[in-house]
Design a protein around this motif. Sequence first.
Motif, PDB file in Angstrom:
ATOM      1  N   UNK A 153       4.207  -5.016   6.108  1.00 34.69           N
ATOM      2  CA  UNK A 153       4.775  -4.359   4.371  1.00 34.69           C
ATOM      3  C   UNK A 153       3.787  -2.825   3.317  1.00 34.69           C
ATOM      4  N   UNK A 154       2.706  -3.243   3.853  1.00 29.65           N
ATOM      5  CA  UNK A 154       1.281  -2.327   3.503  1.00 29.65           C
ATOM      6  C   UNK A 154       0.744  -1.668   4.150  1.00 29.65           C
ATOM      7  N   UNK A 155       1.123  -1.769   5.328  1.00 29.30           N
ATOM      8  CA  UNK A 155       0.395  -0.395   6.223  1.00 29.30           C
ATOM      9  C   UNK A 155       1.509  -0.277   7.823  1.00 29.30           C
ATOM     10  N   UNK A 156       2.763  -0.515   7.525  1.00 31.27           N
ATOM     11  CA  UNK A 156       4.004  -0.467   8.473  1.00 31.27           C
ATOM     12  C   UNK A 156       3.532  -0.857  10.211  1.00 31.27           C
ATOM     13  N   UNK A 157       4.439  -0.389  10.231  1.00 33.67           N
ATOM     14  CA  UNK A 157       4.679   0.170  12.050  1.00 33.67           C
ATOM     15  C   UNK A 157       2.708  -0.408  12.732  1.00 33.67           C
ATOM     16  N   UNK A 158       1.955   0.036  12.058  1.00 33.07           N
ATOM     17  CA  UNK A 158       0.742   0.148  12.561  1.00 33.07           C
ATOM     18  C   UNK A 158      -0.207  -1.103  12.205  1.00 33.07           C
ATOM     19  N   UNK A 159       0.149  -1.603  10.779  1.00 32.84           N
ATOM     20  CA  UNK A 159       0.082  -2.985  10.294  1.00 32.84           C
ATOM     21  C   UNK A 159       0.256  -3.948  11.512  1.00 32.84           C
ATOM     22  N   UNK A 160       2.112  -4.464  11.735  1.00 32.23           N
ATOM     23  CA  UNK A 160       1.988  -5.296  12.976  1.00 32.23           C
ATOM     24  C   UNK A 160       1.599  -4.651  14.569  1.00 32.23           C
ATOM     25  N   UNK A 161       1.158  -3.778  14.327  1.00 28.40           N
ATOM     26  CA  UNK A 161       0.047  -3.934  15.658  1.00 28.40           C
ATOM     27  C   UNK A 161      -0.904  -4.405  15.466  1.00 28.40           C
ATOM     28  N   UNK A 162      -1.508  -4.375  14.316  1.00 32.83           N
ATOM     29  CA  UNK A 162      -3.072  -4.961  13.959  1.00 32.83           C
ATOM     30  C   UNK A 162      -2.709  -6.524  14.386  1.00 32.83           C
ATOM     31  N   UNK A 163      -1.907  -6.446  13.135  1.00 35.06           N
ATOM     32  CA  UNK A 163      -1.590  -8.223  13.652  1.00 35.06           C
ATOM     33  C   UNK A 163      -1.115  -8.855  14.642  1.00 35.06           C
ATOM     34  N   UNK A 164      -1.131  -8.130  15.610  1.00 36.87           N
ATOM     35  CA  UNK A 164      -0.867  -8.404  17.098  1.00 36.87           C
ATOM     36  C   UNK A 164      -1.497  -8.702  18.086  1.00 36.87           C
ATOM     37  N   UNK A 165      -2.993  -7.971  17.713  1.00 32.68           N
ATOM     38  CA  UNK A 165      -3.869  -7.935  17.943  1.00 32.68           C
ATOM     39  C   UNK A 165      -4.889  -9.077  18.174  1.00 32.68           C
ATOM     40  N   UNK A 166      -5.211  -9.030  16.357  1.00 30.40           N
ATOM     41  CA  UNK A 166      -5.168 -10.433  15.505  1.00 30.40           C
ATOM     42  C   UNK A 166      -5.447 -11.842  15.507  1.00 30.40           C
ATOM     43  N   UNK A 167      -3.828 -12.070  16.556  1.00 32.31           N
ATOM     44  CA  UNK A 167      -2.847 -12.923  16.479  1.00 32.31           C
ATOM     45  C   UNK A 167      -3.531 -13.479  18.291  1.00 32.31           C
ATOM     46  N   UNK A 168      -4.171 -12.141  19.288  1.00 36.78           N
ATOM     47  CA  UNK A 168      -4.017 -12.541  20.506  1.00 36.78           C
ATOM     48  C   UNK A 168      -5.402 -12.956  20.511  1.00 36.78           C
ATOM     49  N   UNK A 169      -6.264 -12.460  19.785  1.00 41.22           N
ATOM     50  CA  UNK A 169      -8.449 -12.403  19.283  1.00 41.22           C
ATOM     51  C   UNK A 169      -8.286 -13.738  19.098  1.00 41.22           C
ATOM     52  N   UNK A 170      -6.901 -14.547  17.736  1.00 45.04           N
ATOM     53  CA  UNK A 170      -7.618 -15.993  17.737  1.00 45.04           C
ATOM     54  C   UNK A 170      -7.083 -17.140  19.180  1.00 45.04           C
ATOM     55  N   UNK A 171      -5.657 -16.666  18.922  1.00 50.83           N
ATOM     56  CA  UNK A 171      -5.407 -17.489  21.078  1.00 50.83           C
ATOM     57  C   UNK A 171      -6.090 -17.453  21.594  1.00 50.83           C
TER      58      UNK A 171
END
Length: 237
Positions: free
Chosen positions: A183-201
């Motif tokens: 909701x805040x950053x759009x599709x680039x936010x979705x891409x960043x969220x994906x990177x964060x989840x991969x890093x945590x995992x």
Amino acid sequence: VPAGGLDAGPRPGELLGAATPYVLGNVCYLLGIHFGTVLAAELLGGAEAALLAVPMAVLTAVYLVPRVVYQQYLLGKLHRWAGSDAEAVLLAYRWGSAGMVALGAVVAAAVAVGGLVALPVVFGPEYRDAAPVLAVLALAVPFRFGGAAVAALLTSGGLLRRKVVYQAVGAVVLLAALAVAVPVWGVRGAAGATVLAEAVLCCLLWVAARRGVVGDAPLPTWRDLRRRLSREAPRAS
């Protein structure tokens, strides 16, 4: 010997218990690949979701590399080494995982740079805005490659369920990050969220492998790897 004799197969409950970790692992994988696009379509519209769907399709193709290497080629060897060759397991942990992270970094750079040219050519000029999204998503590639390397070490020795639990944690992190970022950053936010989840995992799997597979054993050096490879070369020939 099974209760029904030598010809009796496993019970349905045993089959279900054995298959469940693999099913849940694949569910978490598919969730990580597709849920961001679904959420983007719901919150931002189809046009914006398409700018994420195409880079995610590229990422899915890239992710085939560690899946083929570890699930098709090395998985059987790792199972065998887990029971009879501790040195090979330690080498796979130290140098296999490091090599996959390095390979992931090279592939990520190629994907990020190549996407600037390839996406508009392959999908049309209207997808030019998808190239920056792909550049962000490319940051997830080294984490995925390294995570796949250590995750393969968690499929034996009673560690499979722990691996699935960490995959579920990664999925929860992804869902939470998407809920905040899209909701805040759009599709680039979705891409960043994906990177964060991969890093945590990747970090969770790495810690699990360090504790459950390596333990207190000394890690092999580069000299140990060369010695092992030189010993294996005559056998291969």
